[in-house]
Design a protein around this motif. Structure first.
Motif, short mmCIF file in Angstrom:
data_model
loop_
_atom_site.label_atom_id
_atom_site.label_comp_id
_atom_site.label_asym_id
_atom_site.label_seq_id
_atom_site.Cartn_x
_atom_site.Cartn_y
_atom_site.Cartn_z
N LEU A 231 12.62 -22.70 -56.52
CA LEU A 231 11.72 -21.56 -56.74
C LEU A 231 12.07 -20.35 -55.86
O LEU A 231 11.37 -19.33 -55.94
CB LEU A 231 10.28 -21.99 -56.44
N GLU A 232 13.11 -20.46 -55.04
CA GLU A 232 13.51 -19.40 -54.11
C GLU A 232 12.36 -19.02 -53.17
O GLU A 232 12.02 -17.85 -53.00
CB GLU A 232 14.00 -18.16 -54.87
N PHE A 233 11.78 -20.03 -52.56
CA PHE A 233 10.76 -19.83 -51.55
C PHE A 233 11.37 -20.15 -50.18
O PHE A 233 12.30 -20.96 -50.07
CB PHE A 233 9.56 -20.75 -51.79
N PRO A 234 10.84 -19.55 -49.11
CA PRO A 234 11.34 -19.88 -47.77
C PRO A 234 11.01 -21.34 -47.43
O PRO A 234 9.99 -21.85 -47.90
CB PRO A 234 10.59 -18.89 -46.86
N PRO A 235 11.87 -22.00 -46.65
CA PRO A 235 13.04 -21.45 -45.95
C PRO A 235 14.35 -21.54 -46.74
O PRO A 235 15.42 -21.37 -46.14
CB PRO A 235 13.12 -22.35 -44.71
N ALA A 236 14.28 -21.81 -48.04
CA ALA A 236 15.51 -21.80 -48.83
C ALA A 236 16.13 -20.40 -48.81
O ALA A 236 17.35 -20.24 -48.87
CB ALA A 236 15.23 -22.23 -50.26
N VAL A 237 15.30 -19.38 -48.74
CA VAL A 237 15.73 -18.00 -48.57
C VAL A 237 14.89 -17.38 -47.47
O VAL A 237 13.85 -17.92 -47.09
CB VAL A 237 15.59 -17.18 -49.87
N ARG A 238 15.33 -16.25 -46.95
CA ARG A 238 14.50 -15.48 -46.03
C ARG A 238 13.70 -14.46 -46.81
O ARG A 238 14.10 -14.04 -47.91
CB ARG A 238 15.35 -14.78 -44.98
N VAL A 239 12.56 -14.07 -46.27
CA VAL A 239 11.70 -13.08 -46.92
C VAL A 239 11.26 -12.05 -45.89
O VAL A 239 11.35 -12.27 -44.68
CB VAL A 239 10.47 -13.74 -47.58
N GLY A 240 10.77 -10.94 -46.39
CA GLY A 240 10.22 -9.90 -45.52
C GLY A 240 9.26 -9.03 -46.30
O GLY A 240 9.26 -9.04 -47.54
N THR A 241 8.44 -8.31 -45.59
CA THR A 241 7.52 -7.36 -46.21
C THR A 241 7.79 -5.97 -45.65
O THR A 241 8.10 -5.80 -44.46
CB THR A 241 6.05 -7.73 -45.97
N VAL A 242 7.67 -4.99 -46.51
CA VAL A 242 7.82 -3.58 -46.13
C VAL A 242 6.57 -2.86 -46.59
O VAL A 242 6.23 -2.91 -47.78
CB VAL A 242 9.06 -2.95 -46.79
N SER A 243 5.86 -2.22 -45.68
CA SER A 243 4.62 -1.54 -46.04
C SER A 243 4.60 -0.15 -45.45
O SER A 243 5.30 0.16 -44.48
CB SER A 243 3.40 -2.33 -45.55
N GLY A 244 3.79 0.72 -46.05
CA GLY A 244 3.67 2.10 -45.61
C GLY A 244 3.27 2.97 -46.78
O GLY A 244 2.72 2.49 -47.78
N THR A 245 3.55 4.26 -46.68
CA THR A 245 3.29 5.13 -47.81
C THR A 245 4.30 4.83 -48.92
O THR A 245 5.35 4.22 -48.68
CB THR A 245 3.42 6.61 -47.41
N ALA A 246 3.98 5.26 -50.13
CA ALA A 246 4.87 4.99 -51.26
C ALA A 246 6.27 5.56 -51.02
O ALA A 246 7.29 4.92 -51.31
CB ALA A 246 4.26 5.56 -52.54
N ALA A 247 6.34 6.77 -50.46
CA ALA A 247 7.64 7.39 -50.22
C ALA A 247 8.43 6.64 -49.16
O ALA A 247 9.64 6.42 -49.29
CB ALA A 247 7.44 8.85 -49.80
N GLU A 248 7.76 6.22 -48.06
CA GLU A 248 8.45 5.48 -47.01
C GLU A 248 8.98 4.16 -47.52
O GLU A 248 10.12 3.76 -47.22
CB GLU A 248 7.49 5.24 -45.84
N VAL A 249 8.16 3.44 -48.27
CA VAL A 249 8.57 2.14 -48.78
C VAL A 249 9.73 2.29 -49.76
O VAL A 249 10.70 1.52 -49.74
CB VAL A 249 7.38 1.41 -49.43
N ASP A 250 9.67 3.30 -50.63
CA ASP A 250 10.77 3.52 -51.58
C ASP A 250 12.08 3.78 -50.86
O ASP A 250 13.13 3.26 -51.25
CB ASP A 250 10.43 4.69 -52.50
#
Length: 666
Positions: A568-587
């Motif tokens: 299913l490509e869930f951790p720890p088979a892969v690494r994950v991360g989150t990116v948050s902020g304004t729409a422009a910053e995240v893009d």
């Protein structure tokens, strides 16, 4: 002072500003040349001297790399070299891996300064320590549960990486200076033996444990094996002066064992031979502060850097440990002569009666507890703390929620008015918004209510409640009913005569990726406290993790879980991360990593606070480049705000946040 003494200091400034996450050069004032050295605390100016910030000296050199004029160090705060070269390099590696700053790592690694303690340490530093012959440390005998080759692998040298399964049961020790004997889990006793073997050979050991209970119990096991001054506790619950005293002791020349919770893995040790992490799947090792590096990952980084032995010990290995075993990074070591604890699923001891199957405590469990109480304490593990932590309308079963904030209602004690678990508002006279009903029923029973019911069922028997608030670490060998929440079980002097594991189905009903692994780990830790002839009953959840518990085959369950996550490509088979902020910053941040092989982007989606959040998946091979590019975007966002101009407001600061390997994301 020598005329050719180096006078350029390279420092890491203690600030979370990402644009300052690099070594900055300062001129050492003439009055301090020869006194300022690596690891010392200083204060340095920023922005033409308008601000002065704390910093740590990493190195002192003859010539600067910067061609212009250097600002001077403002003040030498302390001559204690609290930042060793090994920890400075480790902090840099951890920060780079997590797209964070070295200053944030050092905030976790170096405790708050105590001037009086430090002055005393500087005064006696280097003085010879007189020792009596009776303080000689005896090397423990190899335990019979492991082969000689396994024991040699554990204690024979450096650069070993081991996933260790430990024996169950409780041994009784009587530490010097204590009135009563203490029960210590054999797992911690084995870890104490490992540490003692290294210390006797003149080497340092670091042991990371989940919480203060384990620090106390491991400390008791070490006190009967080592002199008191060879044991250093870096426990966050300790007073700051005591913690700083033990931290400074780690900088000395005498070998010792350093025990503590999450951040102890950063402890300085000049002759470090072994790092041991006990029960790395415990969520207490999840760092809540930036850059959010898990203790296990820091231990792995330190092992790679310093070539030490690394031991990840547990009854139920984490899925992350299982992955490292499968790829050959860790070698599994397990007891060869080992009889697992006797655990009986409730469906094996009750009949087909619907009433018996629906009972929270089956009759067979009652009988086991009654018989066991003749000879010692009985543990009852429950899923929830409190008295009645969940309420619903008695007529239509609608969840009872607070009139003020909508949070769930609970009862703190018998006869009390329902209160909100979120805002604490009392909701006397509650009325159901669906049917108008005024009566409430419990939908969950906590430790307090369970203890009350057991007290009525076993009159004359002492009932003890153990949860996160009581802080109970150990109990005696006298008969008692101990009602405990998960992970808060006190250790009896001679082990529990019986263990009842309740609320299994409720525990597994939570919506979380790790729910099965967490339940198996909690159950295993409780069952491991059984006396040698004791028995446990698991109520509900007899399949899946329950079956792995009964068969004591926790690694097989972790391996099956890892196989599912790979599919299913869930951790720890892969690494994950989150990116948050304004729409422009995240893009902009997502555009920076979008072209990397193996990177998959989920989202972005609106977040609760009005920002947006995206999730990224990536392979371990791409991790360093993902972290580097995201760090670049963080610095760009932090430095792109409109500068302050007279008569015009300052531009809004960056809201871009990156968190790699967040727990419980799925």
């Amino acid at each position: 002072m020598p005329a050719d003494a180096p006078d350029v200091a390279r420092v890491v400034v203690a600030t979370p500003l990402p644009q300052l996450d690099r070594l900055l050069e300062y001129r050492v004032p003439a009055a301090l040349v020869g006194r300022v050295g690596p690891g010392m605390r200083v204060r340095v100016p920023l922005r033409s001297g308008k601000r002065v910030l704390p910093a740590y000296v990493v190195e002192v050199v003859d010539e600067a790399e910067y061609a212009g004029d250097l600002a001077e160090i403002e003040e030498l705060v302390s001559e204690a070299p609290v930042l060793t070269p090994e920890i400075a390099a480790l902090a840099r590696e951890v920060a780079d891996r997590q797209a964070g700053t070295a200053a944030d790592v050092l905030r976790l690694a170096i405790p708050e300064r105590s001037v009086r303690v430090e002055q005393r340490w500087l005064e006696v530093r280097g003085e010879p320590v007189a020792r009596d012959a009776e303080t000689v440390i005896d090397i423990p005998e190899p335990p019979a549960t492991y082969t000689p080759d396994d024991w040699a692998e554990l204690t024979g040298g450096d650069d070993r990486r081991i996933a260790l399964r430990v024996p169950t049961g409780v041994d009784t020790v009587h530490p010097p200076g204590r009135r009563e004997p203490v029960g210590v889990p054999r797992a911690l006793g084995l870890i104490a033996d490992l540490a003692t073997t290294y210390v006797a050979a003149g080497r340092d050991v670091i042991v990371a444990v989940p919480d203060f209970r384990d620090v106390e119990l491991l400390g008791a096991a070490l006190e009967v094996r080592l002199p008191a001054d060879r044991i250093r506790r870096l426990d966050t619950r300790a007073k700051p002066a005591v913690r700083y005293r033990d931290f400074l002791a780690c900088l000395g020349d005498e070998a010792g064992v350093v025990i503590g919770t999450r951040s102890v893995v950063y402890a300085p040790a000049s002759r470090l031979a072994c790092v041991i992490v006990w029960d790395d799947g415990d969520d207490s090792f999840e760092e809540p502060l930036a850059p959010y590096a898990h203790t296990r990952e820091v231990a792995l980084a330190r092992q790679r850097r310093e070539g030490t032995t690394l031991v990840l010990a547990a009854h139920a290995p984490s899925v992350e440990t299982e992955r490292l075993v499968e790829i050959g990074w860790l070698r599994p070591v397990a007891p060869t002569r080992f009889r697992p604890p006797k655990i009986v699923p409730s469906n094996a001891v009750i009949g087909d009666e619907a009433g018996a199957r629906g009972a929270r405590i089956p009759s067979a469990a009652w009988r086991l507890a009654r018989e066991a109480l003749d000879s010692g304490p009985v543990l009852v593990q429950v899923a929830r703390a409190g008295y009645v932590p969940g309420l619903a309308c008695d007529s239509c079963r609608t969840l009872a929620r607070c009139r003020a904030c909508g949070g769930p209602l609970r009862l703190a004690r018998a006869g009390a008015a329902p209160t909100c678990a979120v805002c604490g508002t009392t909701n006397a006279g509650w009325r159901c918004p669906e049917c108008g009903g005024e009566r409430l029923r419990s939908i969950a029973v906590g430790a307090g209510r369970t203890a009350e019911e057991l007290g009525r069922a076993f009159p004359g028997v002492r009932v003890v409640v153990a949860d996160g608030e009581t802080g109970l670490v150990s109990i005696g060998a006298a008969p008692a009913l101990v009602v405990s929440t998960r992970g808060a079980e006190p250790v009896p002097a001679q082990g529990y005569r019986a263990v009842l594991l309740l609320d299994g189905e409720r525990l597994l009903a939570r919506e979380a990726l790790d729910v099965g692994l967490e339940a198996l780990r909690y159950w295993s830790s409780a069952a491991a406290l059984l006396a040698d002839r004791g028995s446990a009953v698991l109520v509900g959840a007899e399949e899946g993790p329950g079956r792995a518990l009964v068969d004591w085959r926790q690694p097989a369950y972790a391996a099956a879980e890892l196989a599912d996550r790979r599919a299913l490509e869930f951790p720890p088979a892969v690494r994950v991360g989150t990116v948050s902020g304004t729409a422009a910053e995240v893009d902009r941040a997502l555009d920076a990593v979008r072209d990397l092989d193996g990177v998959r982007i989920l989202g972005p989606v609106p977040d609760d606070d009005g920002s947006v959040r995206a999730t990224i998946r990536f392979g371990y091979a791409a991790g360093a480049e993902v972290a580097r590019r995201l760090k670049v975007e963080i610095v760009k966002a932090a430095t792109s705000g409109r500068p302050a101009v007279a008569g015009r407001p300052r531009g809004r600061g960056s809201t871009l946040r990156v968190r790699l390997d967040p727990p419980h994301l799925f």
